[in-house]
Design an enzyme around this catalytic site. Structure first.
Site, PDB file in Angstrom:
ATOM      1  N   GLY A  79       0.845  -1.194   0.000  1.00  0.00           N
ATOM      2  CA  GLY A  79       0.000   0.000   0.000  1.00  0.00           C
ATOM      3  C   GLY A  79       0.876   1.237   0.000  1.00  0.00           C
ATOM      4  N   GLY A  84      -1.191   2.319   6.529  1.00  0.00           N
ATOM      5  CA  GLY A  84      -1.451   1.511   7.724  1.00  0.00           C
ATOM      6  C   GLY A  84      -0.805   0.143   7.680  1.00  0.00           C
ATOM      7  N   LYS A  85       0.051  -0.090   6.692  1.00  0.00           N
ATOM      8  CA  LYS A  85       0.672  -1.411   6.511  1.00  0.00           C
ATOM      9  C   LYS A  85       1.404  -1.890   7.761  1.00  0.00           C
ATOM     10  CE  LYS A  85       3.334  -0.142   3.211  1.00  0.00           C
ATOM     11  NZ  LYS A  85       2.921   1.279   3.264  1.00  0.00           N
ATOM     12  N   THR A  86       2.329  -1.078   8.226  1.00  0.00           N
ATOM     13  CA  THR A  86       3.190  -1.498   9.334  1.00  0.00           C
ATOM     14  C   THR A  86       2.392  -1.690  10.617  1.00  0.00           C
ATOM     15  OG1 THR A  86       5.114  -0.386   8.369  1.00  0.00           O
ATOM     16  CG2 THR A  86       5.196  -0.866  10.727  1.00  0.00           C
ATOM     17  N   SER A 152       6.053  -1.735  -2.068  1.00  0.00           N
ATOM     18  CA  SER A 152       6.048  -2.566  -3.289  1.00  0.00           C
ATOM     19  C   SER A 152       5.054  -2.030  -4.323  1.00  0.00           C
ATOM     20  CB  SER A 152       5.751  -4.030  -2.951  1.00  0.00           C
ATOM     21  OG  SER A 152       4.641  -4.176  -2.095  1.00  0.00           O
TER      22      SER A 152
END
Length: 241
Positions: A79, A84-86, A152
């Site tokens: 994303g 909010g990925k981590t 990514s």
């Protein structure tokens, strides 16, 4: 977190055997009032139970019933920055640890700190993803699953990861730029908009949205806990039987 060493485990086994044998000797002596008989009973019990325990463990080693096999998987969080990925990946990792799954946490910043000098051009990012894919592949050979969070942004790098690793689960952490800007406590979006940061996904570099993600969590509408619950349900349904 502590783990018993082999020496500690052996010491615990010996101490328990001493306690058990001493208890047997005392019981026999109390009932029969013969020390020689009590000591003999204790010695016989020690030898007999060690042998029986070995046979018992070997038998259960060959019995497959009740074993839980978990094929290693890779949760790939993707994303734009501050989607909010981590945060979500960290909480998912904590929840999965409770299931006794052999697990490692991989995050973009940690890997970049480990391998300095990685740029943000398309070529550099794709090379970076290739290295990460090899790392995940190596971990999976040792039956270790991974929770990975990387921007990514390019579909070819995500495709490469999918081809390299087993049971790749793409989690698209979806959020619009305005929402991410509102979370920007470091001011990186403002810097990117001013041109101070180049190749910033979602601002002055493209982010190619995944078209075939196994899980999509829209953090514009879902809370962190709701997102985590959705992901854990997927893992329990498909990978932890």
């Amino acid at each position: 977190m502590y783990r018993d060493t082999n020496k500690r485990s052996i010491a615990k086994g010996i101490s328990w055997r001493v306690v058990a044998t001493t208890t047997t000797i005392i019981i026999v002596y109390v009932f029969f009032d013969r020390l020689d008989l009590a000591i003999a009973a204790g010695m016989i019990e020690t030898v007999l139970k060690v042998g029986l325990y070995w046979i018992h463990e070997r038998a259960w080693f060959k019995i497959r019933w009740g074993r839980k096999k978990i094929d290693p998987f890779n949760l790939w969080f993707t994303g734009i920055p501050l989607s909010g990925k981590t945060t979500i990946a960290d909480k998912v990792y904590i929840e999965l640890e409770k299931l006794d799954i052999p697990l490692e946490r991989l995050d973009s910043q940690d890997i970049r700190d480990l391998i300095p000098g990685i740029g943000f051009s398309r070529e550099d990012r794709n090379l970076h993803m290739h290295r990460v894919g090899h790392l995940i592949k190596t971990l999976q050979k040792n039956s270790i699953s991974t929770v990975s969070s990387f921007v990514s942004p390019y579909k070819e790098s995500r495709r490469a990861i999918r081809e390299m690793v087993k049971n790749n689960i793409v989690v698209y952490v979806k959020a619009d730029v305005e929402t991410c800007k509102s979370r920007d406590y470091k001011g990186v979006y403002e810097k990117a908009l001013r041109g101070e940061l180049k190749n910033f996904s979602g601002v002055n570099d493209i982010y190619e949205e995944p078209q075939h993600a196994e899980i999509v969590v829209d953090t514009n509408n879902l809370s962190v806990d709701e997102s985590v619950e959705l992901i854990i349900k997927h893992i329990k349904k498909n990978y932890v039987k």
